[in-house]
Design an enzyme around this catalytic site. Structure first.
Site, mmCIF file in Angstrom:
data_model
loop_
_atom_site.group_PDB
_atom_site.id
_atom_site.type_symbol
_atom_site.label_atom_id
_atom_site.label_comp_id
_atom_site.label_asym_id
_atom_site.label_seq_id
_atom_site.Cartn_x
_atom_site.Cartn_y
_atom_site.Cartn_z
ATOM 1 N N GLY A 105 0.797 -1.219 0.000
ATOM 2 C CA GLY A 105 0.000 0.000 0.000
ATOM 3 C C GLY A 105 0.830 1.271 0.000
ATOM 4 N N THR A 152 12.502 -7.593 -10.875
ATOM 5 C CA THR A 152 11.926 -8.934 -11.014
ATOM 6 C C THR A 152 10.742 -9.088 -10.068
ATOM 7 O OG1 THR A 152 14.064 -9.796 -11.669
ATOM 8 C CG2 THR A 152 12.471 -11.415 -10.889
ATOM 9 N N CYS A 206 1.005 0.974 12.307
ATOM 10 C CA CYS A 206 2.037 1.286 11.308
ATOM 11 C C CYS A 206 3.126 2.135 11.923
ATOM 12 C CB CYS A 206 1.420 2.018 10.130
ATOM 13 S SG CYS A 206 0.008 1.164 9.468
ATOM 14 N N ASN A 216 -8.116 3.902 8.541
ATOM 15 C CA ASN A 216 -7.588 2.686 9.163
ATOM 16 C C ASN A 216 -7.622 2.720 10.682
ATOM 17 O OD1 ASN A 216 -5.513 4.691 8.345
ATOM 18 N ND2 ASN A 216 -4.156 3.436 9.568
ATOM 19 N N SER A 245 -3.271 -3.588 -0.573
ATOM 20 C CA SER A 245 -2.181 -4.270 0.109
ATOM 21 C C SER A 245 -2.661 -5.658 0.532
ATOM 22 C CB SER A 245 -1.785 -3.450 1.342
ATOM 23 O OG SER A 245 -0.808 -4.132 2.071
ATOM 24 N N ALA A 246 -1.968 -6.702 0.053
ATOM 25 C CA ALA A 246 -2.449 -8.073 0.269
ATOM 26 C C ALA A 246 -2.536 -8.474 1.741
ATOM 27 C CB ALA A 246 -1.542 -9.051 -0.472
ATOM 28 N N HIS A 247 -1.602 -7.944 2.565
ATOM 29 C CA HIS A 247 -1.575 -8.450 3.947
ATOM 30 C C HIS A 247 -2.754 -7.949 4.779
ATOM 31 C CE1 HIS A 247 0.196 -5.040 6.433
ATOM 32 N NE2 HIS A 247 0.517 -4.605 5.239
HETATM 33 N N1 PLP Z 1 -2.878 2.862 3.704
HETATM 34 C C1 PLP Z 1 -3.629 2.460 4.732
HETATM 35 C C2 PLP Z 1 -4.995 3.031 4.922
HETATM 36 C C3 PLP Z 1 -3.139 1.512 5.634
HETATM 37 O O1 PLP Z 1 -3.894 1.112 6.662
HETATM 38 C C4 PLP Z 1 -1.839 0.988 5.426
HETATM 39 C C5 PLP Z 1 -1.255 0.034 6.403
HETATM 40 O O2 PLP Z 1 -1.579 0.047 7.551
HETATM 41 C C6 PLP Z 1 -1.102 1.424 4.319
HETATM 42 C C7 PLP Z 1 -1.649 2.361 3.489
HETATM 43 C C8 PLP Z 1 0.258 0.876 4.032
HETATM 44 O O3 PLP Z 1 0.179 -0.404 3.465
HETATM 45 P P1 PLP Z 1 1.464 -1.384 3.459
HETATM 46 O O4 PLP Z 1 1.618 -1.904 4.851
HETATM 47 O O5 PLP Z 1 1.108 -2.454 2.481
HETATM 48 O O6 PLP Z 1 2.613 -0.584 2.979
#
Ligand code: PLP
Length: 378
Positions: free
Chosen positions: A70, A237, A328, A150, A199-201
């Site tokens: 993301g 890659t 984060c 988030n 974002s896959a995770h």
């Molecule tokens: N954007 C939002 C709203 C998010 O919640 C997050 C991760 O918490 C991200 C972006 C960042 O994604 P990534 O962890 O894949 O870099």
């Protein structure tokens, strides 16, 4: 008992995703850029996945660019808007993820891009009226507003914003859909959006992989040069197993979206009801109704007189994982920039509970029972 209620930070990988990925770690190893059999095998897997993802959001294969997640996808959207589309200003909000907020600030420093922050109400909703007035000014603009916050879960009326942006030729629209991709249906034929991020995770896929959707009316230059991968838009890659895992995670999410949504929404509403019964002074940050709020996120405001500052720690002792804001930025003691924009935070101890389809009613009952105990002890 261990209860994981921090799914907005990351989610456990689905078993089906692990099964899908395993052969791409154990068996298929060819470089997708190689023209021989081994390379063709893996290239094929990537292109099948790209199509699978594009179909799931009614987009075209060439509109999907795989990224490392993301953060990179958000960076790519904002940076390309300024350097390639010659956007002079970015209209956003102070509640965006740092992947957008810090990138916008960096673009201001490097390119003198004007950054305008929309005012937000007490639930974190950005002012759409203000946006409408600003868009009437004839300036090349990128609107960057996240689909769901988030930390507090407040949802953007994304259709309305997309329609509004679409009325003006000088306006592009980016939405950070990292928390909503796989949780809501997107139809990009119907919904006119220039950039979306995934974002896959966050949806039971692997870490370090995601994608940027770029509407194919837009031509962007690479931010990573040195390879012709991703149609020369992102060199390097490919993360083969990640891409395959992302595809499976998206497929699983969309295949039972309604069932998952009902289940998770029930858990969230049960949690809200249970908390109100424990102590009616407990409040919630952001929107909480199913229509206006992301069903996976609940940000709870425990008044300081009901608990001590060790609330998260006490939950952890009981095996309950939640978050104090945005994970984060965990590791730093800096308070949440999102909560800082909301009123009445001074006397609150805020905890974000975030749910997934793997959580159970039993886990919510256990969590409520432990919260009751922690609060009564106080
Ligand atoms: N954007 C939002 C709203 C998010 O919640 C997050 C991760 O918490 C991200 C972006 C960042 O994604 P990534 O962890 O894949 O870099």
């Amino acid at each position: 008992m261990k209860v994981y209620l921090d799914n907005a930070a990351t989610t456990p990988m689905a078993k089906e995703v692990i099964d899908e990925i395993t052969p791409f770690i154990a068996t298929y190893f060819g470089n997708p850029s190689s023209t021989h059999y081994f390379g063709r095998q893996t290239k094929n897997a990537i292109e099948i996945t790209r199509k699978r993802i594009a179909d799931s959001i009614n987009a075209k294969s060439n509109e999907i660019i795989f990224t490392s997640g993301g953060t990179e996808a958000d960076n790519m959207a904002l940076r390309c808007a300024v350097t390639d589309l010659k956007v002079e200003r970015i209209i956003t909000s102070k509640l965006e993820h740092h992947a957008v907020g810090h990138t916008a600030e960096n673009l201001k420093t490097c390119f003198n891009t004007e950054i305008i922050y929309l005012s937000t109400d007490e639930f974190g909703n950005p002012s759409i009226n203000e946006l409408e007035t600003l868009l009437k000014e004839d300036k090349k603009t990128l609107v960057s507003l996240m689909h769901a916050n988030n930390e507090i879960g407040t949802l953007l009326p994304i259709k309305r914003v997309a329609q509004l942006c679409n009325q003006f030729d000088h306006v592009y629209f980016h939405s950070d859909t990292v928390q909503t991709m796989g949780h809501y249906q997107f139809d990009l034929e119907e919904l006119s959006i220039d950039f979306l991020t995934c974002s896959a995770h966050k949806l039971h896929g692997p870490k370090g992989i995601g994608f940027l959707y770029v509407n194919n009316s837009i031509v962007i230059n690479p931010i990573i040069t040195g390879g012709s991968q991703e149609r020369k838009q992102r060199g390097g890659t490919e993360n083969l197993s990640g891409i395959v895992g992302l595809g499976k995670a998206i497929e699983l999410s969309f295949s039972k979206l309604k069932t998952h949504r009902n289940h998770v929404e029930n858990l969230k509403q049960k949690m809200i009801k249970g908390l109100k019964e424990i102590d009616k002074r407990i409040l919630f940050n952001g929107e909480t109704s199913p229509e206006r709020s992301l069903y996976t996120v609940l940000n709870v405001c425990f008044p300081k007189e009901t608990c001590n500052s060790m609330l998260l720690f006490s939950l952890d002792i009981h095996g309950i994982a939640a978050s104090g804001g945005s994970a984060c930025s965990s590791g730093s003691n800096i308070g949440s920039h999102v909560l800082a924009e909301l009123p009445n935070q001074e006397n609150c101890q805020c905890v974000r509970f975030s749910f997934s389809r793997y959580n159970t009613v039993k886990e919510i009952d256990y969590t409520l029972q432990k919260i009751k105990k922690i609060i009564q002890k106080k």
